[in-house]
Scaffold this motif. Structure first.
Motif, PDB file in Angstrom:
ATOM      1  N   GLY A 157       0.884  -1.316   0.013  1.00 12.69           N
ATOM      2  CA  GLY A 157      -0.015  -0.003   0.049  1.00 12.69           C
ATOM      3  C   GLY A 157       0.882   1.082  -0.063  1.00 12.69           C
ATOM      4  N   ARG A 158       1.983   1.350   0.853  1.00 12.63           N
ATOM      5  CA  ARG A 158       2.757   2.541   0.811  1.00 12.63           C
ATOM      6  C   ARG A 158       3.573   2.757  -0.441  1.00 12.63           C
ATOM      7  NH1 ARG A 158       4.079   5.867   4.579  1.00 12.63           N
ATOM      8  NH2 ARG A 158       3.009   4.689   6.533  1.00 12.63           N
ATOM      9  N   ALA A 159       4.057   1.415  -1.086  1.00 15.76           N
ATOM     10  CA  ALA A 159       4.649   1.565  -2.521  1.00 15.76           C
ATOM     11  C   ALA A 159       3.792   2.157  -3.462  1.00 15.76           C
ATOM     12  CB  ALA A 159       5.356   0.388  -2.750  1.00 15.76           C
ATOM     13  N   CYS A 160       2.616   1.497  -3.568  1.00 12.77           N
ATOM     14  CA  CYS A 160       1.610   2.243  -4.235  1.00 12.77           C
ATOM     15  C   CYS A 160       1.112   3.654  -4.253  1.00 12.77           C
ATOM     16  CB  CYS A 160       0.270   1.217  -4.486  1.00 12.77           C
ATOM     17  SG  CYS A 160       0.702  -0.330  -5.359  1.00 12.77           S
ATOM     18  N   VAL A 161       1.097   4.111  -3.177  1.00 12.09           N
ATOM     19  CA  VAL A 161       0.659   5.453  -2.817  1.00 12.09           C
ATOM     20  C   VAL A 161       1.957   6.609  -3.247  1.00 12.09           C
ATOM     21  CG1 VAL A 161       0.184   7.071  -0.784  1.00 12.09           C
ATOM     22  CG2 VAL A 161      -1.080   5.010  -1.143  1.00 12.09           C
ATOM     23  N   GLY A 162       3.166   5.864  -2.893  1.00 11.95           N
ATOM     24  CA  GLY A 162       4.444   6.511  -3.138  1.00 11.95           C
ATOM     25  C   GLY A 162       4.359   6.887  -4.589  1.00 11.95           C
ATOM     26  N   VAL A 163       4.296   5.667  -5.519  1.00 14.87           N
ATOM     27  CA  VAL A 163       4.256   5.871  -6.934  1.00 14.87           C
ATOM     28  C   VAL A 163       3.215   6.772  -7.647  1.00 14.87           C
ATOM     29  CG1 VAL A 163       3.831   4.648  -9.170  1.00 14.87           C
ATOM     30  CG2 VAL A 163       5.505   3.581  -7.213  1.00 14.87           C
ATOM     31  N   PHE A 164       1.798   6.759  -6.916  1.00 16.43           N
ATOM     32  CA  PHE A 164       0.862   7.421  -7.173  1.00 16.43           C
ATOM     33  C   PHE A 164       1.305   9.001  -7.011  1.00 16.43           C
ATOM     34  CE2 PHE A 164      -2.748   9.955  -5.772  1.00 16.43           C
ATOM     35  CZ  PHE A 164      -3.644   9.904  -7.067  1.00 16.43           C
ATOM     36  N   GLU A 165       1.465   9.361  -5.701  1.00 10.09           N
ATOM     37  CA  GLU A 165       1.856  10.819  -5.577  1.00 10.09           C
ATOM     38  C   GLU A 165       3.143  11.187  -6.078  1.00 10.09           C
ATOM     39  OE1 GLU A 165       0.043  11.624  -1.004  1.00 10.09           O
ATOM     40  OE2 GLU A 165       2.100  10.905  -1.042  1.00 10.09           O
ATOM     41  N   ALA A 166       4.184  10.416  -6.457  1.00  8.43           N
ATOM     42  CA  ALA A 166       5.286  10.999  -7.277  1.00  8.43           C
ATOM     43  C   ALA A 166       4.801  11.174  -8.673  1.00  8.43           C
ATOM     44  CB  ALA A 166       6.346  10.105  -7.164  1.00  8.43           C
ATOM     45  N   ALA A 167       4.042  10.342  -9.067  1.00  7.44           N
ATOM     46  CA  ALA A 167       3.420  10.521 -10.711  1.00  7.44           C
ATOM     47  C   ALA A 167       2.553  11.673 -10.859  1.00  7.44           C
ATOM     48  CB  ALA A 167       2.991   9.188 -11.142  1.00  7.44           C
ATOM     49  N   THR A 168       1.645  11.911  -9.628  1.00 11.13           N
ATOM     50  CA  THR A 168       0.743  12.921  -9.945  1.00 11.13           C
ATOM     51  C   THR A 168       0.942  14.258  -9.072  1.00 11.13           C
ATOM     52  OG1 THR A 168      -0.690  12.088  -8.263  1.00 11.13           O
ATOM     53  CG2 THR A 168      -1.132  11.353 -10.430  1.00 11.13           C
ATOM     54  N   PHE A 169       2.302  14.459  -8.948  1.00 10.14           N
ATOM     55  CA  PHE A 169       2.671  15.491  -7.947  1.00 10.14           C
ATOM     56  C   PHE A 169       2.229  17.032  -8.426  1.00 10.14           C
ATOM     57  CE2 PHE A 169       6.302  15.639 -10.582  1.00 10.14           C
ATOM     58  CZ  PHE A 169       6.801  16.965 -10.577  1.00 10.14           C
ATOM     59  N   MET A 170       2.150  17.111  -9.686  1.00 13.52           N
ATOM     60  CA  MET A 170       1.706  18.379 -10.307  1.00 13.52           C
ATOM     61  C   MET A 170       0.086  18.537 -10.203  1.00 13.52           C
ATOM     62  SD  MET A 170       4.233  20.089 -10.755  1.00 13.52           S
ATOM     63  CE  MET A 170       3.646  21.539 -11.859  1.00 13.52           C
ATOM     64  N   MET A 171      -0.638  17.701 -10.083  1.00 12.18           N
ATOM     65  CA  MET A 171      -2.107  17.672 -10.132  1.00 12.18           C
ATOM     66  C   MET A 171      -2.621  17.734  -8.658  1.00 12.18           C
ATOM     67  SD  MET A 171      -3.411  14.864 -12.757  1.00 12.18           S
ATOM     68  CE  MET A 171      -1.828  13.843 -13.164  1.00 12.18           C
ATOM     69  N   PRO A 172      -3.444  18.785  -8.256  1.00 18.22           N
ATOM     70  CA  PRO A 172      -3.947  19.070  -6.936  1.00 18.22           C
ATOM     71  C   PRO A 172      -4.943  18.146  -6.409  1.00 18.22           C
ATOM     72  CG  PRO A 172      -4.896  20.786  -8.331  1.00 18.22           C
ATOM     73  CD  PRO A 172      -3.853  19.758  -9.157  1.00 18.22           C
ATOM     74  N   PHE A 173      -4.660  16.724  -6.540  1.00 22.94           N
ATOM     75  CA  PHE A 173      -5.617  15.692  -6.195  1.00 22.94           C
ATOM     76  C   PHE A 173      -4.854  14.774  -5.257  1.00 22.94           C
ATOM     77  CE2 PHE A 173      -7.238  11.476  -6.832  1.00 22.94           C
ATOM     78  CZ  PHE A 173      -8.382  11.524  -6.558  1.00 22.94           C
ATOM     79  N   PRO A 174      -5.465  14.302  -4.145  1.00 23.67           N
ATOM     80  CA  PRO A 174      -6.478  14.815  -3.407  1.00 23.67           C
ATOM     81  C   PRO A 174      -6.672  16.424  -3.209  1.00 23.67           C
ATOM     82  CG  PRO A 174      -5.464  13.189  -2.166  1.00 23.67           C
ATOM     83  CD  PRO A 174      -4.798  13.420  -3.305  1.00 23.67           C
ATOM     84  N   LYS A 175      -7.779  16.939  -2.777  1.00 24.18           N
ATOM     85  CA  LYS A 175      -7.703  18.322  -2.699  1.00 24.18           C
ATOM     86  C   LYS A 175      -6.587  19.073  -2.019  1.00 24.18           C
ATOM     87  CE  LYS A 175     -10.912  21.764  -1.589  1.00 24.18           C
ATOM     88  NZ  LYS A 175     -11.749  22.479  -0.917  1.00 24.18           N
ATOM     89  N   ASP A 176      -6.137  20.103  -2.525  1.00 27.26           N
ATOM     90  CA  ASP A 176      -4.971  20.782  -2.110  1.00 27.26           C
ATOM     91  C   ASP A 176      -3.774  20.212  -1.786  1.00 27.26           C
ATOM     92  OD1 ASP A 176      -6.303  23.214  -2.325  1.00 27.26           O
ATOM     93  OD2 ASP A 176      -7.303  22.845  -0.395  1.00 27.26           O
ATOM     94  N   TYR A 177      -3.491  18.994  -2.638  1.00 30.81           N
ATOM     95  CA  TYR A 177      -2.298  18.187  -2.439  1.00 30.81           C
ATOM     96  C   TYR A 177      -1.947  17.624  -0.967  1.00 30.81           C
ATOM     97  CZ  TYR A 177      -0.825  21.037  -6.315  1.00 30.81           C
ATOM     98  OH  TYR A 177      -0.954  21.486  -7.450  1.00 30.81           O
TER      99      TYR A 177
END
Length: 110
Positions: free
Chosen positions: A74-94
């Motif tokens: 779970g932590r690895a998947c969330v890490g990849v998600f957050e690194a890949a989408t860091f320019m998008m304000p999702f979830p709200k306000d980063y």
């Protein structure tokens, strides 16, 4: 008239600064994602230790390992998600996807 305009401008600037003070930034989201990608293997011994402290060594060798693997994935998947989408304000306000703890080493036994 000029004083009222200046006061309104200062007030708007203060509100703008105060509104962004409670938001995360893309850089924070990228750092959080990279930290989670680097520290995800540490979830396994952490969960083993927690289960050992609460339920004993046999539970730690079975439930702790499985719980650790699940948390690590779970932590690895969330890490990849957050690194890949860091320019998008999702979830709200980063805001972080993992809330407790946001970073692995915040509440660990290490």
């Amino acid at each position: 008239m000029k004083k009222a305009f200046l006061a309104a401008l200062v007030l708007l600037l203060m509100i703008n600064i105060a509104a962004t003070a409670f938001c995360d930034t893309p850089v924070t989201k990228l750092g959080r994602g990279c930290a989670n990608m680097l520290t995800f293997p540490l979830e396994v011994p952490e969960q083993i230790s927690r289960v050992n402290n609460s339920d004993g060594p046999f539970a730690a060798s079975t439930v702790g390992v499985l719980k650790g693997l699940g948390c690590a994935i779970g932590r690895a998947c969330v890490g990849v998600f957050e690194a890949a989408t860091f320019m998008m304000p999702f979830p709200k306000d980063y805001k972080p996807v993992l809330k407790d703890p946001e970073y692995f080493l915040e509440t660990s036994n290490f």
